[in-house]
Design an enzyme around this catalytic site. Structure first.
Site, PDB file in Angstrom:
ATOM      1  N   HIS A  33      -2.380   1.732   7.307  1.00  0.00           N
ATOM      2  CA  HIS A  33      -2.419   1.586   5.642  1.00  0.00           C
ATOM      3  C   HIS A  33      -2.432   2.911   5.023  1.00  0.00           C
ATOM      4  O   HIS A  33      -3.127   3.786   5.497  1.00  0.00           O
ATOM      5  CB  HIS A  33      -3.958   0.800   5.410  1.00  0.00           C
ATOM      6  CG  HIS A  33      -4.173   0.601   4.052  1.00  0.00           C
ATOM      7  ND1 HIS A  33      -3.670  -0.341   3.166  1.00  0.00           N
ATOM      8  CD2 HIS A  33      -5.030   1.241   3.285  1.00  0.00           C
ATOM      9  CE1 HIS A  33      -4.007  -0.260   1.927  1.00  0.00           C
ATOM     10  NE2 HIS A  33      -4.924   0.845   2.060  1.00  0.00           N
ATOM     11  N   CYS A  49       0.654  -1.260  -0.117  1.00  0.00           N
ATOM     12  CA  CYS A  49      -0.148  -0.068   0.004  1.00  0.00           C
ATOM     13  C   CYS A  49       0.841   1.240  -0.001  1.00  0.00           C
ATOM     14  O   CYS A  49       0.683   2.189  -0.637  1.00  0.00           O
ATOM     15  CB  CYS A  49      -0.975   0.046   1.146  1.00  0.00           C
ATOM     16  SG  CYS A  49      -0.167   0.109   2.775  1.00  0.00           S
ATOM     17  N   ASP A  80      -7.929   4.137  -3.526  1.00  0.00           N
ATOM     18  CA  ASP A  80      -6.812   3.062  -2.840  1.00  0.00           C
ATOM     19  C   ASP A  80      -6.387   2.087  -3.899  1.00  0.00           C
ATOM     20  O   ASP A  80      -7.002   1.357  -4.410  1.00  0.00           O
ATOM     21  CB  ASP A  80      -7.408   2.247  -1.701  1.00  0.00           C
ATOM     22  CG  ASP A  80      -6.445   1.610  -0.729  1.00  0.00           C
ATOM     23  OD1 ASP A  80      -5.282   1.339  -1.253  1.00  0.00           O
ATOM     24  OD2 ASP A  80      -6.939   1.230   0.409  1.00  0.00           O
TER      25      ASP A  80
END
Length: 212
Positions: free
Chosen positions: A89, A52, A104
């Site tokens: 994250h 991520c 994302d």
């Protein structure tokens, strides 16, 4: 083409070319242990995969280069006991035409388009709940699917790359019992034709064992 359509096209294009993979955690590679701007960009463009922090950081740069207002944000996953993991994250919030959207490209599932950030808004099968933290100007968004919380997003720009570096180091030094992504090899690619993530290895293939 609308601004939102252009944003979605950029997102799908990036997802289609870059896989989510945590293989570096298990590989023992050492050159990736520093979250340096140029190193991360080179790594993602060369290998076409990342976690991520790597993928969303690079996409944040791409959005900025396209003059799309955006900023990086911390998100947290919930533990089974109700607490949240210390490791965060990394994701993106885009400001577009007076609205905010959650982006994302580094989760490996769920997120295939910009998610509108309004209370009780629904994008696909993603639902958003807005929360205002008491005695602060900070707001959060709970992002869920099928009534299961995926992430709690803190709407506060993360501008200091050193904070990402610290989290990056913490991830690579974490033990399997300390974070789910340190327990299994998790690799997914995005198929733009079906709008689905496809596993590259069997789901939840355990690489390291721990008592948790």
């Amino acid at each position: 083409m609308s601004n939102l359509s252009s944003l979605k096209k950029l997102m799908v294009g990036f997802l289609s070319r870059h896989n989510f993979s945590n293989r570096d955690y298990f590989s023992g590679e050492t050159y990736l242990r520093t979250f340096d701007h140029y190193t991360i960009i080179d790594k993602v463009y060369t290998t076409k995969y990342g976690i991520c922090m790597e993928l969303n950081y690079v996409f944040h740069i791409i959005l900025t280069n396209h003059h799309i207002p955006n900023y990086l944000v911390k998100c947290h996953k919930k533990k089974s006991n109700g607490d949240f993991y210390d490791l965060f994250h990394l994701a993106i919030i885009v400001e577009l035409d007076g609205s905010k959207y959650f982006i994302d490209v580094g989760f490996g599932e769920h997120f295939i388009e910009p998610v509108e950030l309004n209370h009780n808004s629904i994008t696909g099968n993603i639902k958003v709940i807005f929360n205002q933290l008491e005695n602060t100007n900070i707001s959060t968004y709970d992002i869920s699917t099928n009534n299961i919380l995926i992430l709690r997003v803190t709407d506060e720009p993360l501008n200091n790359i050193k904070h990402i570096e610290s989290n990056y180091q913490k991830f690579f030094h974490s033990k399997p019992e300390e974070f789910p992504l340190c327990r299994v090899l998790f690799e997914r690619k995005f198929d733009a034709k079906t709008n689905q993530y496809i596993p590259l290895v069997p789901d939840y293939q355990y690489i390291k064992k721990a008592n948790y």
